[in-house]
Design a protein around this motif. Structure first.
Motif, PDB file in Angstrom:
ATOM      1  N   HIS A 115       0.829  -1.202   0.000  1.00 47.97           N
ATOM      2  CA  HIS A 115       0.000   0.000   0.000  1.00 47.97           C
ATOM      3  C   HIS A 115       0.867   1.257   0.000  1.00 47.97           C
ATOM      4  N   GLY A 116       1.846   1.308   0.897  1.00 54.34           N
ATOM      5  CA  GLY A 116       2.701   2.489   0.974  1.00 54.34           C
ATOM      6  C   GLY A 116       3.483   2.718  -0.302  1.00 54.34           C
ATOM      7  N   ILE A 117       4.095   1.670  -0.840  1.00 57.28           N
ATOM      8  CA  ILE A 117       4.902   1.806  -2.052  1.00 57.28           C
ATOM      9  C   ILE A 117       4.023   2.174  -3.243  1.00 57.28           C
ATOM     10  N   THR A 118       2.831   1.575  -3.330  1.00 56.13           N
ATOM     11  CA  THR A 118       1.925   1.861  -4.438  1.00 56.13           C
ATOM     12  C   THR A 118       1.498   3.317  -4.433  1.00 56.13           C
ATOM     13  N   MET A 119       1.082   3.824  -3.272  1.00 51.31           N
ATOM     14  CA  MET A 119       0.583   5.193  -3.220  1.00 51.31           C
ATOM     15  C   MET A 119       1.689   6.223  -3.464  1.00 51.31           C
ATOM     16  N   LEU A 120       2.889   5.985  -2.975  1.00 55.63           N
ATOM     17  CA  LEU A 120       3.956   6.963  -3.123  1.00 55.63           C
ATOM     18  C   LEU A 120       4.624   6.909  -4.487  1.00 55.63           C
ATOM     19  N   PHE A 121       4.956   5.707  -4.955  1.00 54.89           N
ATOM     20  CA  PHE A 121       5.767   5.577  -6.163  1.00 54.89           C
ATOM     21  C   PHE A 121       4.948   5.310  -7.416  1.00 54.89           C
ATOM     22  N   LEU A 122       3.793   4.687  -7.279  1.00 53.07           N
ATOM     23  CA  LEU A 122       2.994   4.320  -8.456  1.00 53.07           C
ATOM     24  C   LEU A 122       1.796   5.237  -8.661  1.00 53.07           C
ATOM     25  N   ILE A 153       9.716   6.539 -23.173  1.00 51.24           N
ATOM     26  CA  ILE A 153      10.421   5.452 -22.483  1.00 51.24           C
ATOM     27  C   ILE A 153      10.205   5.556 -20.976  1.00 51.24           C
ATOM     28  N   ALA A 154      10.257   6.782 -20.445  1.00 52.52           N
ATOM     29  CA  ALA A 154      10.081   6.974 -19.005  1.00 52.52           C
ATOM     30  C   ALA A 154       8.735   6.435 -18.552  1.00 52.52           C
ATOM     31  N   PHE A 155       7.693   6.635 -19.362  1.00 50.62           N
ATOM     32  CA  PHE A 155       6.395   6.078 -18.961  1.00 50.62           C
ATOM     33  C   PHE A 155       6.391   4.557 -19.062  1.00 50.62           C
ATOM     34  N   TRP A 156       6.907   4.007 -20.150  1.00 50.26           N
ATOM     35  CA  TRP A 156       6.770   2.560 -20.368  1.00 50.26           C
ATOM     36  C   TRP A 156       7.659   1.731 -19.441  1.00 50.26           C
ATOM     37  N   LEU A 157       8.509   2.399 -18.654  1.00 51.04           N
ATOM     38  CA  LEU A 157       9.209   1.680 -17.592  1.00 51.04           C
ATOM     39  C   LEU A 157       8.306   1.429 -16.386  1.00 51.04           C
ATOM     40  N   LEU A 158       7.223   2.198 -16.278  1.00 51.71           N
ATOM     41  CA  LEU A 158       6.390   2.110 -15.079  1.00 51.71           C
ATOM     42  C   LEU A 158       5.498   0.868 -15.011  1.00 51.71           C
ATOM     43  N   PRO A 159       4.832   0.444 -16.095  1.00 55.63           N
ATOM     44  CA  PRO A 159       4.020  -0.786 -15.982  1.00 55.63           C
ATOM     45  C   PRO A 159       4.809  -1.998 -15.515  1.00 55.63           C
ATOM     46  N   PRO A 160       6.016  -2.287 -16.087  1.00 58.93           N
ATOM     47  CA  PRO A 160       6.781  -3.420 -15.520  1.00 58.93           C
ATOM     48  C   PRO A 160       7.208  -3.175 -14.079  1.00 58.93           C
ATOM     49  N   ALA A 161       7.452  -1.918 -13.697  1.00 58.11           N
ATOM     50  CA  ALA A 161       7.787  -1.631 -12.302  1.00 58.11           C
ATOM     51  C   ALA A 161       6.633  -2.011 -11.387  1.00 58.11           C
ATOM     52  N   ALA A 162       5.405  -1.684 -11.783  1.00 60.00           N
ATOM     53  CA  ALA A 162       4.235  -2.043 -10.978  1.00 60.00           C
ATOM     54  C   ALA A 162       4.082  -3.556 -10.884  1.00 60.00           C
ATOM     55  N   LEU A 163       4.287  -4.253 -11.999  1.00 60.91           N
ATOM     56  CA  LEU A 163       4.151  -5.712 -11.987  1.00 60.91           C
ATOM     57  C   LEU A 163       5.189  -6.350 -11.067  1.00 60.91           C
ATOM     58  N   HIS A 209      13.458   0.244  -8.155  1.00 57.22           N
ATOM     59  CA  HIS A 209      14.604   0.774  -8.890  1.00 57.22           C
ATOM     60  C   HIS A 209      14.161   1.246 -10.273  1.00 57.22           C
ATOM     61  N   LEU A 210      13.307   0.472 -10.932  1.00 52.42           N
ATOM     62  CA  LEU A 210      12.824   0.817 -12.265  1.00 52.42           C
ATOM     63  C   LEU A 210      11.992   2.091 -12.226  1.00 52.42           C
ATOM     64  N   SER A 211      11.151   2.223 -11.205  1.00 52.30           N
ATOM     65  CA  SER A 211      10.339   3.441 -11.091  1.00 52.30           C
ATOM     66  C   SER A 211      11.224   4.659 -10.841  1.00 52.30           C
ATOM     67  N   GLY A 212      12.316   4.473 -10.099  1.00 53.10           N
ATOM     68  CA  GLY A 212      13.245   5.575  -9.875  1.00 53.10           C
ATOM     69  C   GLY A 212      13.950   6.002 -11.150  1.00 53.10           C
ATOM     70  N   VAL A 213      14.332   5.034 -11.983  1.00 47.10           N
ATOM     71  CA  VAL A 213      14.945   5.362 -13.275  1.00 47.10           C
ATOM     72  C   VAL A 213      13.961   6.155 -14.127  1.00 47.10           C
ATOM     73  N   ALA A 214      12.687   5.729 -14.137  1.00 47.89           N
ATOM     74  CA  ALA A 214      11.666   6.429 -14.917  1.00 47.89           C
ATOM     75  C   ALA A 214      11.503   7.869 -14.431  1.00 47.89           C
ATOM     76  N   ALA A 215      11.458   8.059 -13.108  1.00 48.93           N
ATOM     77  CA  ALA A 215      11.302   9.405 -12.558  1.00 48.93           C
ATOM     78  C   ALA A 215      12.493  10.289 -12.904  1.00 48.93           C
ATOM     79  N   THR A 216      13.692   9.718 -12.854  1.00 47.84           N
ATOM     80  CA  THR A 216      14.894  10.494 -13.166  1.00 47.84           C
ATOM     81  C   THR A 216      14.919  10.912 -14.626  1.00 47.84           C
ATOM     82  N   MET A 217      14.539  10.004 -15.528  1.00 46.60           N
ATOM     83  CA  MET A 217      14.483  10.354 -16.952  1.00 46.60           C
ATOM     84  C   MET A 217      13.468  11.470 -17.192  1.00 46.60           C
ATOM     85  N   GLY A 218      12.321  11.354 -16.532  1.00 43.96           N
ATOM     86  CA  GLY A 218      11.321  12.402 -16.678  1.00 43.96           C
ATOM     87  C   GLY A 218      11.810  13.743 -16.154  1.00 43.96           C
ATOM     88  N   ALA A 219      12.533  13.732 -15.032  1.00 45.69           N
ATOM     89  CA  ALA A 219      13.031  14.975 -14.444  1.00 45.69           C
ATOM     90  C   ALA A 219      14.008  15.675 -15.385  1.00 45.69           C
TER      91      ALA A 219
END
Length: 594
Positions: A115-122, A153-163, A209-219
């Motif tokens: 729950h915590g990880i989903t709400m903050l990172f996803l 690319i930054a977005f499409w890293l997020l679905p596998p991160a959630a899975l 880690h994957l979600s962090g890479v996505a956020a960094t690319m977006g930034a």
């Protein structure tokens, strides 16, 4: 544990099937339309604003249009909000009775962690990226993001991160619990996170880690876009406040997320290669806390600064006057960004650190409340003697300010060492944090969705349902999280699946009553979100079409921003009868069959 996993897996499956069914019905899903994509040509000229896009799902899989990617981020974030909300409801139902109502200890710890990880990172980071992707280029007069493909690319890293983060829930039933969901809590404190012999923890860490890479690319993309893609008329003096907050947030991400990624790599090495980064004989278990919270407290401002920008942008529109003290709001944003890296150890006051060092962190933690207070007074002053229009976006902005004050004041108490030593790791911390995350960040996100709903759908939502959503959310939020503050004063520790109190600490019946009140509030809050989902889906499919490029009548007060000017141009481009020389998609005018 198995029963709980199966139930949650079933709920997720139903949700995903429902989302798939919805997407097949969404208007404009199967074909490109200029309102969604922004393409138009003028007469016989060869100047093309946007190339025609492929039809069907290929469009969404291959798009590099910032508006399409913004919509993808938004849908992703709402799905994550639904999953995290279901987990939150299971937690609240579990705590209705002292012995636990529905979940075993392992299932509870798994759901609490996810729950915590989903709400903050996803949810938290992607919903901000949704607004930023769609509207930053429009607000600064840019054609698109600086790096459109990196944006995709930054977005499409997020679905596998959630899975990966949720993988344990799906794999536990089919692997006979050999792979289970992580039970480390969202902070992943060592040595617990090192010693859990569960591959689900590794999968969760890889997803983070994957979600962090996505956020960094977006930034990186947002910084490059705001610096290099601004229209000639947009300079630093008249750059909108939302873009300022996104720029500051992106700078924080560049400094904070790589550190989290490094710490996660070290944790994975400790778990799988028996290194000693966080072992007692190596770096020590507290090293993880220092590294995590050096990321973790700037992360709070990474999440809250753009919502502050949304409120600073939207609230003046329905107050009938410019934002009071615009420069001070910008300066306070930059001050928060700088100070946020000097407060991390207030999460560690009870770990036994040097009192002199502890006092310095207390001083900075108290100081960072000042720029936040500056913003709050500026919002209130903007509304003072203004011509207030209590639209749904405005109600959510006012709710944001109200909840932010409560969340901020309770945070000031936690920044004080003597108070924190008493309240640390109690439900007081949970109540404070959720007043910020749900009561402030969530409310600002809803304000943005309702405010810009006409732009990204071309339709208007049901106003009565929107206001019902606000009031249910406001009442539910305050009942739930105020009860948590009271539980903290009673000494209720956080992260516990069951509870039993000695009468010398607090009466068990009183603790149970506040837990039940929090659950009632959570149910009200959950019902409010059902109103929201129904309103958004039904209005997107069948709501009245917007025919005016100024649906909020902002031009009356001189408050019409660039995105609504763009929207008006798109409506003109989509209506050949208004201007036959301006036709959409290659200038092909539709034939009248009659």
């Amino acid at each position: 544990m198995v029963a709980g996993d199966i139930v949650l897996t079933g709920l997720m499956a139903v949700l995903l099937v429902g989302v798939a069914a919805l997407l097949t019905r969404v208007e404009n899903w199967r074909s490109y339309t200029p309102l969604a994509g922004g393409g138009a040509v003028t007469g016989d000229e060869t100047t093309v604003i946007n190339r025609e896009k492929p039809a069907g799902i290929i469009r969404w899989l291959t798009t590099v249009d910032h508006k399409d990617i913004g919509l993808l981020y938004g849908v992703y974030a709402v799905i994550a909000l639904a999953v995290g909300g279901i987990m939150a409801m299971l937690i609240r139902i579990q705590l209705v009775t002292p012995a636990g109502a529905i979940l075993g200890n392992n299932a509870y710890n798994s759901i609490l962690t996810s729950h915590g990880i989903t709400m903050l990172f996803l949810f938290g980071t992607p919903i901000i990226a949704a607004f930023a992707n769609y509207f930053i280029p429009l607000l600064i007069g840019a054609d698109d993001m600086a790096f459109p493909r990196i944006n995709a690319i930054a977005f499409w890293l997020l679905p596998p991160a959630a899975l990966l983060i949720w993988a344990g829930f799906f794999l536990a039933p089919v692997t006979d619990n050999m792979i289970e969901p992580a039970r480390t809590a969202w902070t992943m404190y060592t040595p617990l996170s090192v010693e859990q012999a569960n591959p689900g923890v590794d999968l969760m860490l890889l997803g983070l880690h994957l979600s962090g890479v996505a956020a960094t690319m977006g930034a990186i993309n947002f910084i490059a876009t705001i610096f290099t893609e601004r229209n000639e008329e947009v300079n630093w003096a008249n750059l909108d406040i939302f873009s300022w907050t996104i720029l500051t947030q992106s700078a924080l991400i560049l400094f904070a997320f790589p550190l989290l990624g490094s710490a996660i790599v070290m944790l994975l090495l400790d778990r799988n290669l028996q290194t000693t980064f966080f072992a007692v004989e190596g770096g020590g278990p507290l090293l993880w806390q220092h590294l995590f919270w050096f990321f973790g407290h700037p992360e709070v401002y990474i999440l809250v600064l753009p919502p502050m920008g949304l409120v600073s942008l939207i609230l003046p529109k329905f107050s009938g006057r410019k934002l009071f003290g615009f420069k001070f709001v910008v300066y306070s944003t930059l001050a928060i960004g700088v100070l946020s890296f000097g407060v991390w150890a207030h999460h560690m006051f009870s770990t036994g650190m040097d009192p002199r060092l502890r006092a310095s962190f207390m001083a900075v933690s108290l100081a960072i409340a000042i720029p936040s207070a500056v913003k709050t007074f500026n919002w209130i002053t903007t509304m003072w003697n203004g011509r207030l229009r209590l639209t749904t976006p405005m109600l959510f902005c006012i709710g944001f300010v109200s909840n932010f004050i409560i969340g901020g004041v309770t945070g000031v108490f936690l920044a004080s060492i003597p108070v924190d030593l008493i309240l640390h790791d109690t439900y007081y911390v949970v109540g404070h944090f959720h007043y910020i995350v749900m009561g402030a960040i969530g409310f600002a996100a809803f304000a943005g969705i309702y405010y810009w709903f006409p732009i990204f759908t071309g339709r208007m939502y049901q106003r009565t349902l929107g206001k019902a959503h606000f009031w249910l959310s406001m009442v539910g939020t305050n009942i739930t999280f105020f009860a948590m503050l009271a539980l903290g004063y009673l000494g209720m520790p956080r992260r516990y699946a069951t509870y039993q109190f000695d009468g010398a600490i607090a009466p068990l019946t009183q603790v149970s009553t506040f837990h039940q009140a929090a659950t009632v509030g959570a149910v009200i809050l959950f019902i409010g979100q059902l109103f929201f989902v129904w309103n958004i889906v039904q209005s997107w499919l069948e709501g009245p079409k917007v025919e005016d490029g100024d649906p909020w009548n902002l031009e009356r007060d001189g408050m019409l921003d660039r995105e609504f000017q763009w929207f008006d141009e798109q409506l003109e481009a989509d209506s050949p009868e208004k201007d036959p020389s301006l036709l959409a998609d290659g200038g092909q005018e539709e034939q009248d069959d009659s």
